[in-house]
Design a protein around this motif. Structure first.
Motif, PDB file in Angstrom:
ATOM      1  N   LEU A  24      27.807  28.059  48.645  1.00 30.57           N
ATOM      2  CA  LEU A  24      28.255  28.819  47.512  1.00 30.57           C
ATOM      3  C   LEU A  24      27.685  28.066  46.137  1.00 30.57           C
ATOM      4  N   ILE A  36      32.484  24.703  40.556  1.00 27.36           N
ATOM      5  CA  ILE A  36      33.857  24.397  41.382  1.00 27.36           C
ATOM      6  C   ILE A  36      33.653  24.332  42.915  1.00 27.36           C
TER       7      ILE A  36
ATOM      8  N   PHE B  24      41.848  31.746  54.035  1.00 28.52           N
ATOM      9  CA  PHE B  24      42.156  32.747  53.180  1.00 28.52           C
ATOM     10  C   PHE B  24      41.507  32.229  51.828  1.00 28.52           C
ATOM     11  N   ILE B  26      39.247  29.973  51.328  1.00 27.18           N
ATOM     12  CA  ILE B  26      38.003  29.933  51.309  1.00 27.18           C
ATOM     13  C   ILE B  26      37.160  31.306  51.211  1.00 27.18           C
ATOM     14  N   ILE B  27      38.070  32.268  51.808  1.00 25.50           N
ATOM     15  CA  ILE B  27      37.411  33.725  51.472  1.00 25.50           C
ATOM     16  C   ILE B  27      37.614  34.163  50.063  1.00 25.50           C
ATOM     17  N   ARG B  28      38.800  33.800  49.485  1.00 26.98           N
ATOM     18  CA  ARG B  28      38.887  34.139  47.932  1.00 26.98           C
ATOM     19  C   ARG B  28      38.055  33.318  47.077  1.00 26.98           C
ATOM     20  N   LEU B  29      37.647  32.340  47.388  1.00 23.13           N
ATOM     21  CA  LEU B  29      36.454  31.451  46.762  1.00 23.13           C
ATOM     22  C   LEU B  29      35.423  32.061  46.578  1.00 23.13           C
ATOM     23  N   ALA B  30      34.841  32.552  48.048  1.00 22.69           N
ATOM     24  CA  ALA B  30      33.591  33.355  48.244  1.00 22.69           C
ATOM     25  C   ALA B  30      33.350  34.514  47.528  1.00 22.69           C
ATOM     26  N   PRO B  33      35.924  37.905  42.375  1.00 28.22           N
ATOM     27  CA  PRO B  33      35.239  38.487  41.296  1.00 28.22           C
ATOM     28  C   PRO B  33      34.980  37.752  40.159  1.00 28.22           C
ATOM     29  N   ASP B  37      39.266  33.484  39.385  1.00 27.37           N
ATOM     30  CA  ASP B  37      39.684  33.785  40.825  1.00 27.37           C
ATOM     31  C   ASP B  37      39.395  32.530  41.905  1.00 27.37           C
ATOM     32  N   ARG B  38      38.197  32.045  41.452  1.00 30.92           N
ATOM     33  CA  ARG B  38      37.834  30.998  42.022  1.00 30.92           C
ATOM     34  C   ARG B  38      38.675  29.874  41.955  1.00 30.92           C
ATOM     35  N   VAL B  39      38.826  29.624  40.810  1.00 34.48           N
ATOM     36  CA  VAL B  39      39.824  28.358  40.253  1.00 34.48           C
ATOM     37  C   VAL B  39      41.120  28.341  40.916  1.00 34.48           C
ATOM     38  N   VAL B  40      41.843  29.560  41.116  1.00 36.24           N
ATOM     39  CA  VAL B  40      43.048  29.833  41.617  1.00 36.24           C
ATOM     40  C   VAL B  40      42.947  29.220  43.340  1.00 36.24           C
ATOM     41  N   ILE B  42      40.495  27.131  44.383  1.00 36.45           N
ATOM     42  CA  ILE B  42      40.576  25.792  44.467  1.00 36.45           C
ATOM     43  C   ILE B  42      42.078  25.057  44.232  1.00 36.45           C
TER      44      ILE B  42
ATOM     45  N   GLY C  26      48.409  31.659  51.104  1.00 37.46           N
ATOM     46  CA  GLY C  26      47.099  31.807  51.348  1.00 37.46           C
ATOM     47  C   GLY C  26      46.877  33.428  51.481  1.00 37.46           C
ATOM     48  N   VAL C  29      47.010  34.862  48.116  1.00 38.57           N
ATOM     49  CA  VAL C  29      45.807  34.932  47.135  1.00 38.57           C
ATOM     50  C   VAL C  29      44.584  35.789  47.720  1.00 38.57           C
ATOM     51  N   LEU C  30      44.833  36.075  48.750  1.00 38.19           N
ATOM     52  CA  LEU C  30      43.661  36.917  49.624  1.00 38.19           C
ATOM     53  C   LEU C  30      43.774  38.237  49.268  1.00 38.19           C
ATOM     54  N   THR C  35      44.041  39.241  38.893  1.00 29.03           N
ATOM     55  CA  THR C  35      44.085  37.873  38.880  1.00 29.03           C
ATOM     56  C   THR C  35      45.535  37.063  38.501  1.00 29.03           C
ATOM     57  N   ARG C  38      47.642  36.759  41.560  1.00 30.05           N
ATOM     58  CA  ARG C  38      46.838  35.576  42.420  1.00 30.05           C
ATOM     59  C   ARG C  38      47.292  34.349  41.963  1.00 30.05           C
ATOM     60  N   LEU C  86      45.799  27.656  33.387  1.00 34.80           N
ATOM     61  CA  LEU C  86      44.748  28.548  33.996  1.00 34.80           C
ATOM     62  C   LEU C  86      45.110  30.012  33.618  1.00 34.80           C
TER      63      LEU C  86
END
Lengths: 93, 91, 126, 126, 239
Positions: A24, A36, B24, B26-30, B33, B37-40, B42, C26, C29-30, C35, C38, C86
């Motif tokens: 990524l 990140i 889960f 990692i999927i959200r990180l990938a 949108p 969301d990615r920071v969440v 992490i 988890g 979050v998924l 946002t 989440r 955040l």
């Protein structure tokens, strides 16, 4: 004897996470997201060091990878942005 | 294999649940949108990592591994805070 | 002897409950739709789950209690700060609500401050 | 479960460390933006550290810290190799310093050329 | 196109080398000779329960000295590269008059509570480097993280460059002086046995290791803080 597969499974999950994070970090468009994702690789590497019984290395990686590397990258990104309006659009995507 | 103790079963169940949480995240990180969301993701992963390291210390019966979890407990919020302040143009 | 067994049972139970909370965090979050939801799941449920896991470990290993209490203290102290920052950043850069959002209190609060002090606000809250 | 037990832990970590080195190298070679190249370098750094730590692992070993869990007389049979840990420990801090120097070069280049895409930095091309 | 081919061939070659290396790898089931020596002799000779610390500080002390030097050079390099010339500075100051958005009140309040805790934890880590995982580098990084938290919460806060430079130079100097004392009174450079070893496992034991790690921790912490400060200060005056 059942403890060994759990550790192996844990290592596999973490290593897959590290590789996904690296992928990524190379592929993502937004620069902040790439930083990140590189942070994710560093985070899981630290847990892998604990699994490999090297807590000193894990502690170093935790204290440096969790904050300082991200911070320096973000400072550099902030300083090298040409135009304020365009980068805001990039952040929001 | 009948002599598996209660403690080992617990460790296995907790570890599997935590694995799912990590997957889960990692999927959200990938797919996330936007950057927040990615920071969440992490943020979730760092906190789950604290529990995971504590579980590893329990599994290895070593008291000293908790020091690594202490470092994460005290410092993991800094990465998230840095990105948040970056996004709101604070640094 | 029986006290030891009780301790072990309570500790194991707390470990499983804590990991269940982590699992649901988890999942949240998924699966959550936008946002802010989440952020909500990803920070609150994980804090509770981690604290439960650590308390369970304290029951299993009574000698570790001091360090675990310090760890719980750190987690409780630092986690809300980052999630708050955040959420605020998400609001600032303009990730607004989905269709189902009813009220945006931070926006109205900012508007009130702007109208009261009648100064030019730096952020554009539309 | 037997299939899993055939793979030692350190082999998995070794392979993913190699994979991370390759990923970082790929990123460094294909990206066109200087900061992205530095991100690739940092990934490569992490991969090299993982490889070095995994080489020092001994089957079933525990941390090379002698306390109640590891008595001094038994230590030789129980602990992992301390030398790779010591080397990696300093290497991580060095990595941060090197990354900082590279990023400050990037900032300096941006100050002079107003761009960071290496296609446009043609002055030093040979 | 030919560039892409070249990159692909190079990566494939690297992958081939790595595959050969990994396929011949077998996990060792006993320590190497060197590791065995350190594990057997380390506790008696050095008196530190943490063998990694024993290796870092004494057996491989020269490596650590070189490492601290490299870190110093990189911090100096960052300072040199991010310096601004006077003339450019004036026009840049007008143009890039970025107003940092202030942090929210919760973050600012958290600074008062958490910053002393982070600093204290860093001191704990490098004072206990010979007993538990941790040491000068980790403690220094934690102290620098404290500085980072300060810069995040209060972006306009002023760090005294003089204080940073003086502390860093003094601790680096003291580190070398302690090493030379080892030459005079004990076996060699950075030998920790010129102070008595003390009770095995105490806080003040293992000779000079807590002293050495304190100096290393202070030096690393203030150097990384200086790096962060240099990255931050673009528009302020004194370069």
């Amino acid at each position: 004897m059942t403890t060994i597969p759990v550790l192996t499974l844990l290592t596999i999950v973490l290593c897959a996470g590290i590789l996904i994070g690296g992928l990524l970090a190379v592929l993502l468009d937004s620069m902040v997201s790439a930083v990140i994702s590189a942070g994710l690789a560093s985070l899981f590497a630290s847990v892998v060091y604990v699994v490999l019984a090297a807590p000193d290395v894990a502690m170093t990686e935790a204290s440096i990878g969790s904050g300082l590397t991200t911070m320096i990258f973000l400072y550099a990104i902030r300083k090298t942005q040409n135009n304020i309006s365009t980068d805001k659009a990039e952040d929001e995507e | 294999m009948n002599n598996i103790s209660l403690s080992e079963i617990t460790v296995i169940i907790s570890a599997v649940l935590i694995f799912f949480s990590i997957v889960f995240g990692i999927i959200r990180l990938a797919v996330g949108p936007n950057t927040v969301d990615r920071v969440v993701a992490i943020d979730l992963l760092t906190i789950v990592t604290i529990a995971l390291i504590a579980l590893l210390a329990h599994q290895a019966e070593r008291y000293i591994y908790l020091d690594v979890a202490l470092v994460y407990g005290l410092l993991s919020f800094l990465g998230v805070l840095a990105v948040a302040r970056f996004l709101e143009r604070g640094i | 002897m029986s006290a030891l067994i009780v301790n072990e049972v309570i500790g194991n139970l707390l470990l499983i409950i804590g990991s269940l909370f982590l699992f649901s965090a988890g999942l949240g979050v998924l699966r959550m739709p936008d946002t802010y939801n989440r952020i909500q799941t990803g920070t609150k449920a994980t804090t509770l789950g981690t604290i439960l896991v650590l308390i369970g470990l304290a029951f299993l290993h009574p000698a570790w209690t001091l360090k675990l209490i310090i760890l719980i203290f750190f987690v409780m102290l630092t986690n809300p700060v980052s999630s708050h920052a955040l959420a605020r950043a998400a609001h600032t850069i303009g990730i607004f609500e989905t269709e189902t959002t009813v009220i945006d209190q931070l926006k109205t609060a900012n508007d009130n401050i702007d109208s009261n002090e009648s100064c030019t606000s730096t952020e554009t809250t539309e | 479960m037997n299939i899993l037990a055939d793979f030692p832990i350190s082999l998995i970590v070794l392979c993913s460390g190699f994979g991370l080195i390759l990923l970082g190298l790929w990123g460094m070679l294909t990206q066109r933006h200087l900061i992205r190249i530095i991100i690739g370098f940092s990934l490569m750094d992490t991969g090299i550290h993982m490889v070095m730590v995994s080489i020092g692992y001994v089957t079933g070993g525990t941390a090379p810290i002698i306390n109640d869990a590891v008595p001094m007389s038994e230590a030789v049979n129980m602990v992992v190799d301390p030398v790779p840990s010591a080397l990696v420990l300093t290497a991580i801090v060095i990595g941060l310093g090197v990354t900082a120097v590279m990023l400050s070069f990037a900032v300096r280049i941006h100050r002079a050329h107003k761009t960071l895409m290496i296609d446009k930095l043609t002055e030093s091309k040979w | 196109m030919i560039k892409r081919m070249f990159i692909f061939i190079m990566l494939a070659l690297m992958a081939f080398i790595f595959f050969n290396l990994a396929s011949n790898y077998t996990e060792s089931d006993s320590l190497s000779k060197l590791g065995q020596y350190y594990v057997e002799k380390g506790p008696q000779e050095i008196g530190a329960p943490n063998l990694v610390t024993a290796v870092v500080v004494t057996y491989r002390g020269l490596d650590t000295l070189g490492e601290v030097t490299v870190l110093f050079i990189s911090a100096a390099g960052v300072g040199l590269l991010l310096r601004r010339s006077r003339r450019k500075q004036d026009e840049q100051t007008k143009k890039s008059d970025i107003t940092h958005k202030a942090a929210s009140e919760i973050v600012e309040t958290a600074t008062e509570l958490l910053l002393p805790m982070i600093i204290l934890f860093g001191i704990y880590v490098f004072m206990n480097g010979h007993l538990s995982p941790g040491g000068g580098f980790q403690g220094g990084a934690i102290i620098a993280s404290g500085t980072m938290f300060l810069l995040l919460a209060l972006p306009e806060s002023h760090l005294s460059r003089l204080m940073i430079a003086v502390t860093e130079s003094l601790s680096g100097f003291s580190y070398v002086v302690v090493g030379v004392l080892g030459v005079i009174w004990a076996g060699g450079f950075l030998d920790n046995r010129f102070m008595e070893l003390g009770t095995y496992g105490d806080l003040f034991s293992a000779g000079a290791i807590p002293l050495i790690y304190t100096f290393v921790g202070l030096k690393v912490g203030f150097e990384l803080s200086a790096v962060l400060d240099r990255f931050r200060q673009e528009e302020s005056g004194s370069a």
